[in-house]
Design an enzyme around this catalytic site. Sequence first.
Site, PDB file in Angstrom:
ATOM      1  N   ASP A 146       0.874  -1.170   0.000  1.00 46.60           N
ATOM      2  CA  ASP A 146       0.000   0.000   0.000  1.00 46.60           C
ATOM      3  C   ASP A 146       0.910   1.220   0.000  1.00 46.60           C
ATOM      4  O   ASP A 146       2.123   1.107   0.163  1.00 46.60           O
ATOM      5  CB  ASP A 146      -0.997  -0.030   1.155  1.00 46.60           C
ATOM      6  N   ASP A 149      -0.158  -1.467   6.164  1.00 46.55           N
ATOM      7  CA  ASP A 149      -0.196  -1.110   7.580  1.00 46.55           C
ATOM      8  C   ASP A 149      -1.573  -0.709   8.085  1.00 46.55           C
ATOM      9  O   ASP A 149      -1.748  -0.463   9.260  1.00 46.55           O
ATOM     10  CB  ASP A 149       0.759   0.054   7.820  1.00 46.55           C
ATOM     11  N   ASN A 160      19.998 -44.934  -4.810  1.00 47.69           N
ATOM     12  CA  ASN A 160      20.245 -46.160  -4.051  1.00 47.69           C
ATOM     13  C   ASN A 160      19.126 -47.158  -4.241  1.00 47.69           C
ATOM     14  O   ASN A 160      19.350 -48.348  -4.396  1.00 47.69           O
ATOM     15  CB  ASN A 160      20.371 -45.844  -2.571  1.00 47.69           C
ATOM     16  N   ASN A 205      21.145 -45.893   6.260  1.00 50.38           N
ATOM     17  CA  ASN A 205      20.154 -44.830   6.323  1.00 50.38           C
ATOM     18  C   ASN A 205      20.378 -43.921   7.530  1.00 50.38           C
ATOM     19  O   ASN A 205      20.278 -42.704   7.445  1.00 50.38           O
ATOM     20  CB  ASN A 205      18.783 -45.494   6.438  1.00 50.38           C
ATOM     21  N   ASP A 247      21.026 -39.969   7.531  1.00 55.08           N
ATOM     22  CA  ASP A 247      20.166 -39.041   8.281  1.00 55.08           C
ATOM     23  C   ASP A 247      20.986 -38.111   9.151  1.00 55.08           C
ATOM     24  O   ASP A 247      20.773 -36.905   9.179  1.00 55.08           O
ATOM     25  CB  ASP A 247      19.196 -39.824   9.165  1.00 55.08           C
TER      26      ASP A 247
HETATM   27  N1  LIG Z   1     -10.334  10.486   7.788  1.00 58.12           N
HETATM   28  C1  LIG Z   1     -10.723  10.684   6.552  1.00 58.12           C
HETATM   29  N2  LIG Z   1     -11.746  11.498   6.291  1.00 58.12           N
HETATM   30  C2  LIG Z   1     -12.160  11.685   5.030  1.00 58.12           C
HETATM   31  N3  LIG Z   1     -11.630  11.116   3.968  1.00 58.12           N
HETATM   32  C3  LIG Z   1     -10.605  10.295   4.141  1.00 58.12           C
HETATM   33  C4  LIG Z   1     -10.089  10.034   5.439  1.00 58.12           C
HETATM   34  N4  LIG Z   1      -9.067   9.173   5.310  1.00 58.12           N
HETATM   35  C5  LIG Z   1      -8.951   8.922   3.989  1.00 58.12           C
HETATM   36  N5  LIG Z   1      -9.862   9.587   3.281  1.00 58.12           N
HETATM   37  C6  LIG Z   1     -10.049   9.530   1.822  1.00 58.12           C
HETATM   38  O1  LIG Z   1     -10.266   8.200   1.397  1.00 58.12           O
HETATM   39  C7  LIG Z   1      -9.260   7.805   0.478  1.00 58.12           C
HETATM   40  C8  LIG Z   1      -8.930   6.348   0.659  1.00 58.12           C
HETATM   41  O2  LIG Z   1      -8.376   6.130   1.924  1.00 58.12           O
HETATM   42  P1  LIG Z   1      -7.784   4.739   2.344  1.00 58.12           P
HETATM   43  O3  LIG Z   1      -7.517   4.804   3.790  1.00 58.12           O
HETATM   44  O4  LIG Z   1      -8.638   3.649   1.779  1.00 58.12           O
HETATM   45  O5  LIG Z   1      -6.426   4.626   1.546  1.00 58.12           O
HETATM   46  P2  LIG Z   1      -5.120   5.444   1.705  1.00 58.12           P
HETATM   47  O6  LIG Z   1      -4.736   5.484   3.119  1.00 58.12           O
HETATM   48  O7  LIG Z   1      -5.294   6.752   0.998  1.00 58.12           O
HETATM   49  O8  LIG Z   1      -4.098   4.646   0.835  1.00 58.12           O
HETATM   50  P3  LIG Z   1      -3.345   3.276   1.099  1.00 58.12           P
HETATM   51  O9  LIG Z   1      -4.287   2.242   0.649  1.00 58.12           O
HETATM   52  O10 LIG Z   1      -2.157   3.381   0.216  1.00 58.12           O
HETATM   53  O11 LIG Z   1      -2.982   3.200   2.523  1.00 58.12           O
HETATM   54  C9  LIG Z   1      -8.108   8.744   0.734  1.00 58.12           C
HETATM   55  O12 LIG Z   1      -7.344   8.904  -0.404  1.00 58.12           O
HETATM   56  C10 LIG Z   1      -8.803  10.027   1.118  1.00 58.12           C
HETATM   57  O13 LIG Z   1      -9.203  10.733  -0.033  1.00 58.12           O
HETATM   58 MG   LIG Z   2      -3.072   2.583   4.361  1.00 63.43          MG
END
Ligand SMILES: Nc1ncnc2c1ncn2[C@@H]1O[C@H](COP(=O)(O)OP(=O)(O)OP(=O)(O)O)[C@@H](O)[C@H]1O
Ligand SMILES: [Mg+2]
Length: 883
Positions: A357, A630, A698, A723, A727
């Site tokens: 990610d 993560d 063998n 054997n 082993d």
């Molecule tokens: N707390 C939040 N409030 C509103 N929108 C959010 C929030 N967190 C993330 N987003 C929106 O949602 C999208 C997707 O978030 P998501 O957590 O699925 O992935 P990411 O953290 O951006 O990426 P990755 O998958 O690489 O960790 C983000 O790109 C952002 O636009």
């Molecule tokens: Mg993430």
Amino acid sequence: MAETDAAPGTGRLPGPREAPAEVTAGAADGAALTPLQLMRRLASGPRGLTEAEADTRLARDGENTVPAWYTPTWPRRFLRSLRDPFTAVLLCLGLVSAAVASWGTACVITVLVGVSCVLRSSGEAHAGRAMAALREMVATTATVQRRPDDDAAPRAREIPVEELVVGDVVRLGPGDLVPADLRLLRASGLTVHQATLTGESTPVAKYAVDDPPDVGDADPPHLCFQGSSVASGSGTGLVVATGADTRFAAAYRALGRRRAETAFDRSVHGIAWTLIRFMLLTPPLVLMANAAVRGRGLETLPFAVAVAVGLTPEMLPVVVTATLARGAARLAATGGVIVKRLPALHDLGAMQVLCLDKTGTLTQDRPVVERSVDARGRPDPGVLRWAAVGSFWTLELAELPAPDTLDEAVLAAADEAGADPLAHDGVAALPFDPVRRLAAAVVRRPGALGVHTLVVKGAAEDVLARCARARSDGADTALDDAERARLLDTVARETDEGLRLLAVAVADRPARTGEYRECDLRGLTLLGFVALRDALAPTAADALGVLARRGVRVKILTGDHPGTAARACRDLGLDPGEVLTAGALAQLDGPALAAAVDGATVVARCAPADKARIVAALRGAGQVTGFLGDGVNDVPALHAADVGITPRGAVTVAREGADVVLAEKDLTAIGRAVAAGRYSSGSLAAYLRITLSSNLGNVLAMLGAGLLLSFLPMLPAQVLVQNLCFDAAQLAFALDRPGDGVLRGPAALRPRAFLRFITVFGLINAAADVATFAALAVALHTAGAGGEEVFHAAWFTENLFTQALVMLLLRAGHLTVRGRPGPVPCAAAALAVIGLLLPLSPLGPALGLAAPPPLYYALLAAVLALYGTALAAARRRYLPGTR
Ligand SMILES: Nc1ncnc2c1ncn2[C@@H]1O[C@H](COP(=O)(O)OP(=O)(O)OP(=O)(O)O)[C@@H](O)[C@H]1O
Ligand SMILES: [Mg+2]
């Protein structure tokens, strides 16, 4: 096979308790009560327990152990090693020998089984201890609400999950592992994954209820069970069962481990099972061949059994466990990587594709607001103010244990700009959800009576889809498709700079008392965008470089915008190529999906299920696939991969579900992990190659000789002693370190290619045996002496010598370690010495061996020289560049 079974460990058996019955309700008992009744029954309250009371309960009820890896006792371990398929086959062969009163063979087989079981259980005990120590390093915590004393206000703090007691009030947020069985007191947009319990892969909605529906429901919406995990939203719950009393503990015992077949199973297990089939076929084949050609009857059975035993790599489980445990311990000590499941080390080495990610893995996940603009792209601090109102009230009302980093950044920037979200009054909140990709808060504006204002922020595409108007200079204009497309273009341009964009929209609604749901978020007015910058992780570029050099292909699966992801890619020195979005792949599945993502480096706007689907498709296409992530949105993919990897700072459930944890905030550790995996797999591969090809050789020679000679080519006891020597020598592979050639590419053992290899080398080995035959005939003829004993001794010596030669020649890498001979050369030398001296020693006659004439040794040297040359030539063809 090297895997330790998992089972819930509470350290005590569930049984009658000394505690007053009303304080220890099981999850199901209290399910029909109202929250108040339940709290009274558990002698708790909405403000939680006092620390002193919690201590008393902990002392009384014992620790709340999440289904951890428990350490089985010695007898149990020993019994379990008997269940190993190789051991089982050996035991069957032993029984057959006993049945035909071939006591010598039966005794030797018993010794073999005993030795391999002792070695195996001690190896596993050692590996188990090492693993437990490693897992300890990534212990899990829970957020609990307790009071220092009766009068004090409750305080939320993190404690190890083991310290939770019945009656505790626990907070849940995205990515948390449900630490015990809970009755929900409050919940906000809460959905949980409970695949471990119900097998259901999509998250299930959970909410608090005052009057619970019918009791006995298999999946009550107001209960969360230990072992499930929060996919989105938040909640506060009352602990109703801990440790062995949880529903998960019971279910887990029945379920066992749920993991799908990984690369390790496919290679090492696959090879083991093919061998077992061969072994079972061997005795009947030997019997039939002897009956057909020589007219022998059942008296050849002990010999047939011994031949089958000769084919068995009894030490396989021991060598696998010891090699992997040693590799894992070293990796933890020097590489900053914790391997939680031993076979994962093999899978790390075999990994061909690594999906990552972006946020938090390639970037630091410390976003900073760079600017806030209106729908026309002009600076507008008002947008940031509204975003902050949304963030503040979502956090406040949803009682999230910790704010999301994006919300944190928005609040920090608004605070600096002097905005005060408290000027508004919060009414309701829909916390962020990675599928919807937006978060919403409902607030009352100061002075706006009878009006509720929805504040929505999230991914530009998703927010825009819910907007009917856009505001600029205080005036609202209708949003048509063309205008939406123009806005999305602007967003794409901004993301090209590497910015992350949050769209912010509002809507006024007549005040109401009912709940707000997702369907209320329509007809919004777009205010503008908040642009944030998230710096790249300092070691990410190096890490990607190492992976590329090691032949691991990298794919980025992110929830973020394609533009932001592509820019991050370029900044890290990775060519993004054509950037896909998960939406475009929605219709594809299986091989079609794998083919579509095969050429791509980035798939953006992935929901959690998309990441898992892509990983599963790649695996289905035969690629050993790893996943490194993560966040909560990465958990399904972590489970779907052959090997799930997570950085230490990951959310609890990601860490819990991962096979491998990077202990440092340093991504280059992944390169070290891959290298360690390849060294371990390299040792295993060498062990398997060498053992199996010489065993096969063998057996083939013995079969042929059995048919040609008027007597048995080797007595059963001799086969088995030989054997035993093999082993013991092969244990050296667990201590071996193969050459750096193994680092060049993924080290997957493909059973088919592998079996082809051992057939070729087995045949060469058998040819050497036949040549020995000829040498022996010449020597005996010249010496004018002979007899079975001399033949047996000559062959015994030759077998041990060829085995030693194979160990040296089919292994890659240096023969010395820091100037001293390595473990494998030492073991090979020992084999040669035994092979030379045993027939001449006093033990010789006891085993039915007599010294061959001196001419034989001279001829044997010639045979071995030829054999060595043939091996070296075949090796160049089948194992190119291994040294
Ligand atoms: N707390 C939040 N409030 C509103 N929108 C959010 C929030 N967190 C993330 N987003 C929106 O949602 C999208 C997707 O978030 P998501 O957590 O699925 O992935 P990411 O953290 O951006 O990426 P990755 O998958 O690489 O960790 C983000 O790109 C952002 O636009
Ligand atoms: Mg993430």
